[in-house]
Scaffold this motif. Structure first.
Motif, PDB file in Angstrom:
ATOM      1  N   ASN A  79     -64.190  17.638 -34.238  1.00  0.00           N
ATOM      2  CA  ASN A  79     -63.953  17.799 -35.658  1.00  0.00           C
ATOM      3  C   ASN A  79     -65.339  17.880 -36.293  1.00  0.00           C
ATOM      4  OD1 ASN A  79     -63.615  16.089 -38.484  1.00  0.00           O
ATOM      5  ND2 ASN A  79     -61.954  17.520 -38.091  1.00  0.00           N
ATOM      6  N   ALA A  80     -65.436  18.461 -37.460  1.00  0.00           N
ATOM      7  CA  ALA A  80     -66.717  18.550 -38.150  1.00  0.00           C
ATOM      8  C   ALA A  80     -66.488  18.609 -39.648  1.00  0.00           C
ATOM      9  CB  ALA A  80     -67.490  19.789 -37.678  1.00  0.00           C
ATOM     10  N   GLY A  81     -67.517  18.279 -40.378  1.00  0.00           N
ATOM     11  CA  GLY A  81     -67.513  18.404 -41.828  1.00  0.00           C
ATOM     12  C   GLY A  81     -68.797  19.086 -42.259  1.00  0.00           C
ATOM     13  N   PHE A  82     -68.726  19.842 -43.344  1.00  0.00           N
ATOM     14  CA  PHE A  82     -69.872  20.632 -43.802  1.00  0.00           C
ATOM     15  C   PHE A  82     -69.979  20.540 -45.313  1.00  0.00           C
ATOM     16  CE2 PHE A  82     -68.231  22.443 -39.946  1.00  0.00           C
ATOM     17  CZ  PHE A  82     -69.360  22.765 -39.209  1.00  0.00           C
ATOM     18  N   MET A  83     -71.213  20.406 -45.804  1.00  0.00           N
ATOM     19  CA  MET A  83     -71.470  20.457 -47.240  1.00  0.00           C
ATOM     20  C   MET A  83     -72.789  21.165 -47.479  1.00  0.00           C
ATOM     21  SD  MET A  83     -70.346  16.929 -48.998  1.00  0.00           S
ATOM     22  CE  MET A  83     -68.712  16.260 -48.781  1.00  0.00           C
ATOM     23  N   ALA A  98     -72.695  25.966 -39.637  1.00  0.00           N
ATOM     24  CA  ALA A  98     -71.495  26.117 -38.808  1.00  0.00           C
ATOM     25  C   ALA A  98     -71.858  26.630 -37.422  1.00  0.00           C
ATOM     26  CB  ALA A  98     -70.504  27.063 -39.480  1.00  0.00           C
ATOM     27  N   GLU A  99     -72.693  27.640 -37.343  1.00  0.00           N
ATOM     28  CA  GLU A  99     -73.093  28.174 -36.038  1.00  0.00           C
ATOM     29  C   GLU A  99     -73.840  27.124 -35.229  1.00  0.00           C
ATOM     30  OE1 GLU A  99     -75.173  31.708 -37.262  1.00  0.00           O
ATOM     31  OE2 GLU A  99     -73.303  32.886 -37.375  1.00  0.00           O
ATOM     32  N   HIS A 100     -74.685  26.351 -35.895  1.00  0.00           N
ATOM     33  CA  HIS A 100     -75.425  25.284 -35.214  1.00  0.00           C
ATOM     34  C   HIS A 100     -74.473  24.220 -34.667  1.00  0.00           C
ATOM     35  CE1 HIS A 100     -78.912  22.723 -34.393  1.00  0.00           C
ATOM     36  NE2 HIS A 100     -78.151  21.723 -34.817  1.00  0.00           N
ATOM     37  N   VAL A 101     -73.546  23.784 -35.490  1.00  0.00           N
ATOM     38  CA  VAL A 101     -72.620  22.725 -35.077  1.00  0.00           C
ATOM     39  C   VAL A 101     -71.681  23.219 -33.975  1.00  0.00           C
ATOM     40  CG1 VAL A 101     -70.736  21.222 -35.859  1.00  0.00           C
ATOM     41  CG2 VAL A 101     -72.836  21.407 -37.200  1.00  0.00           C
ATOM     42  N   LEU A 102     -71.231  24.450 -34.056  1.00  0.00           N
ATOM     43  CA  LEU A 102     -70.386  24.992 -32.977  1.00  0.00           C
ATOM     44  C   LEU A 102     -71.155  25.024 -31.659  1.00  0.00           C
ATOM     45  CD1 LEU A 102     -68.585  27.823 -34.937  1.00  0.00           C
ATOM     46  CD2 LEU A 102     -67.481  25.833 -33.861  1.00  0.00           C
ATOM     47  N   ALA A 106     -70.291  22.715 -28.214  1.00  0.00           N
ATOM     48  CA  ALA A 106     -70.173  23.231 -26.847  1.00  0.00           C
ATOM     49  C   ALA A 106     -71.163  22.528 -25.921  1.00  0.00           C
ATOM     50  CB  ALA A 106     -70.387  24.737 -26.848  1.00  0.00           C
ATOM     51  N   THR A 107     -72.378  22.326 -26.381  1.00  0.00           N
ATOM     52  CA  THR A 107     -73.404  21.641 -25.579  1.00  0.00           C
ATOM     53  C   THR A 107     -72.977  20.224 -25.219  1.00  0.00           C
ATOM     54  OG1 THR A 107     -75.175  22.941 -26.548  1.00  0.00           O
ATOM     55  CG2 THR A 107     -75.799  20.815 -25.619  1.00  0.00           C
ATOM     56  N   HIS A 108     -72.280  19.571 -26.126  1.00  0.00           N
ATOM     57  CA  HIS A 108     -71.852  18.182 -25.902  1.00  0.00           C
ATOM     58  C   HIS A 108     -70.498  18.084 -25.207  1.00  0.00           C
ATOM     59  CE1 HIS A 108     -75.290  16.325 -27.793  1.00  0.00           C
ATOM     60  NE2 HIS A 108     -75.182  17.209 -28.783  1.00  0.00           N
ATOM     61  N   GLY A 109     -70.004  19.197 -24.687  1.00  0.00           N
ATOM     62  CA  GLY A 109     -68.813  19.174 -23.853  1.00  0.00           C
ATOM     63  C   GLY A 109     -67.478  19.299 -24.561  1.00  0.00           C
ATOM     64  N   TYR A 110     -67.497  19.586 -25.830  1.00  0.00           N
ATOM     65  CA  TYR A 110     -66.229  19.791 -26.530  1.00  0.00           C
ATOM     66  C   TYR A 110     -65.634  21.135 -26.112  1.00  0.00           C
ATOM     67  CZ  TYR A 110     -67.372  15.875 -29.615  1.00  0.00           C
ATOM     68  OH  TYR A 110     -67.663  14.633 -30.125  1.00  0.00           O
ATOM     69  N   ARG A 111     -64.321  21.173 -25.951  1.00  0.00           N
ATOM     70  CA  ARG A 111     -63.612  22.396 -25.563  1.00  0.00           C
ATOM     71  C   ARG A 111     -63.118  23.194 -26.750  1.00  0.00           C
ATOM     72  NH1 ARG A 111     -59.224  22.592 -23.559  1.00  0.00           N
ATOM     73  NH2 ARG A 111     -58.374  20.641 -24.285  1.00  0.00           N
ATOM     74  N   ALA A 112     -62.946  22.525 -27.872  1.00  0.00           N
ATOM     75  CA  ALA A 112     -62.404  23.187 -29.060  1.00  0.00           C
ATOM     76  C   ALA A 112     -62.777  22.364 -30.288  1.00  0.00           C
ATOM     77  CB  ALA A 112     -60.885  23.308 -28.957  1.00  0.00           C
ATOM     78  N   MET A 113     -62.547  22.972 -31.452  1.00  0.00           N
ATOM     79  CA  MET A 113     -62.765  22.270 -32.711  1.00  0.00           C
ATOM     80  C   MET A 113     -61.521  22.436 -33.577  1.00  0.00           C
ATOM     81  SD  MET A 113     -65.945  22.518 -35.404  1.00  0.00           S
ATOM     82  CE  MET A 113     -67.081  21.861 -34.181  1.00  0.00           C
ATOM     83  N   VAL A 114     -61.159  21.365 -34.254  1.00  0.00           N
ATOM     84  CA  VAL A 114     -60.010  21.347 -35.164  1.00  0.00           C
ATOM     85  C   VAL A 114     -60.472  20.836 -36.518  1.00  0.00           C
ATOM     86  CG1 VAL A 114     -57.795  20.229 -35.662  1.00  0.00           C
ATOM     87  CG2 VAL A 114     -58.299  20.994 -33.355  1.00  0.00           C
ATOM     88  N   TYR A 157     -58.228  25.911 -36.058  1.00  0.00           N
ATOM     89  CA  TYR A 157     -58.576  25.669 -34.648  1.00  0.00           C
ATOM     90  C   TYR A 157     -59.452  26.795 -34.108  1.00  0.00           C
ATOM     91  CZ  TYR A 157     -57.874  25.558 -29.591  1.00  0.00           C
ATOM     92  OH  TYR A 157     -58.057  25.551 -28.233  1.00  0.00           O
ATOM     93  N   LYS A 158     -60.381  26.404 -33.245  1.00  0.00           N
ATOM     94  CA  LYS A 158     -61.202  27.380 -32.514  1.00  0.00           C
ATOM     95  C   LYS A 158     -61.493  26.823 -31.129  1.00  0.00           C
ATOM     96  CE  LYS A 158     -65.754  29.597 -32.426  1.00  0.00           C
ATOM     97  NZ  LYS A 158     -65.345  30.947 -32.093  1.00  0.00           N
ATOM     98  N   ALA A 159     -61.199  27.606 -30.097  1.00  0.00           N
ATOM     99  CA  ALA A 159     -61.574  27.246 -28.719  1.00  0.00           C
ATOM    100  C   ALA A 159     -63.065  27.470 -28.574  1.00  0.00           C
ATOM    101  CB  ALA A 159     -60.804  28.101 -27.721  1.00  0.00           C
ATOM    102  N   LEU A 160     -63.728  26.594 -27.822  1.00  0.00           N
ATOM    103  CA  LEU A 160     -65.160  26.709 -27.613  1.00  0.00           C
ATOM    104  C   LEU A 160     -65.514  27.137 -26.209  1.00  0.00           C
ATOM    105  CD1 LEU A 160     -66.345  23.519 -29.534  1.00  0.00           C
ATOM    106  CD2 LEU A 160     -66.233  25.877 -30.353  1.00  0.00           C
ATOM    107  N   ASP A 161     -64.532  27.197 -25.325  1.00  0.00           N
ATOM    108  CA  ASP A 161     -64.843  27.611 -23.945  1.00  0.00           C
ATOM    109  C   ASP A 161     -64.278  28.960 -23.624  1.00  0.00           C
ATOM    110  OD1 ASP A 161     -62.184  26.750 -23.976  1.00  0.00           O
ATOM    111  OD2 ASP A 161     -62.435  25.337 -22.350  1.00  0.00           O
TER     112      ASP A 161
END
Length: 161
Positions: A79-83, A98-102, A106-114, A157-161
């Protein structure tokens, strides 16, 4: 623009735009009267990786956090928040964050973001869809918008893998 990990001393530079955005009551489901220490805990809690965007002069112009959305066997869904400082909108800061956090997710092993509660009138919906997020559903009339009345909250939702 530099995007970097936030440090404790960044909070006083995040708070003014955090407060302004939340007090406007248009994009976040947090109480518009959230006091500063509660806001700090919401944005920089222990499970969150926090980032800031700095302009060339070193001013903090945006911030984001990355955190697990769930626990246990689903802890690899982020999950993430942006301001972005409202005075600095429209210059690509939100997209860069957003591009940085996505990439970080992925670098930290997350498969998706909600995203659990994106106000349907939020202009950022266009950004998220342009970055590959889909709207899984909308909770109708769930958000009391100060200008538009009752509007829906998207689950995105967005898949990261």
């Amino acid at each position: 623009m530099l995007i970097r990990d936030a440090v404790a001393g960044d909070w006083p530079r995040i708070w003014p735009f955090w407060h302004r955005i939340v007090a406007a009551g248009e994009t976040y489901t947090w109480d518009p009267d959230t006091p500063q220490e509660t806001a700090r805990a919401l944005w920089t809690g222990p499970a969150k990786r926090v980032y800031v965007a700095e302009d060339p002069a070193g001013a903090v112009v945006g911030s984001a956090y990355l955190t697990p959305n769930y626990g246990g066997p689903a802890a690899d869904i982020a999950n993430a928040g942006f301001m972005v400082d409202p005075d600095r909108g429209g210059h690509g800061i939100g997209r860069a964050l957003a591009e940085h956090v996505l990439a970080e997710a992925a670098t930290h092993g997350y498969r998706a973001m909600v995203f659990n509660a994106v106000v349907e009138t939020n202009p950022a919906v266009a950004l998220w869809t342009s970055l590959g997020f889909t709207i899984l559903g909308t909770v109708p009339h769930a958000f009391a918008h100060p200008r538009h009345g009752r509007v829906g909250l998207h689950i995105m939702y967005k898949a990261l893998d």
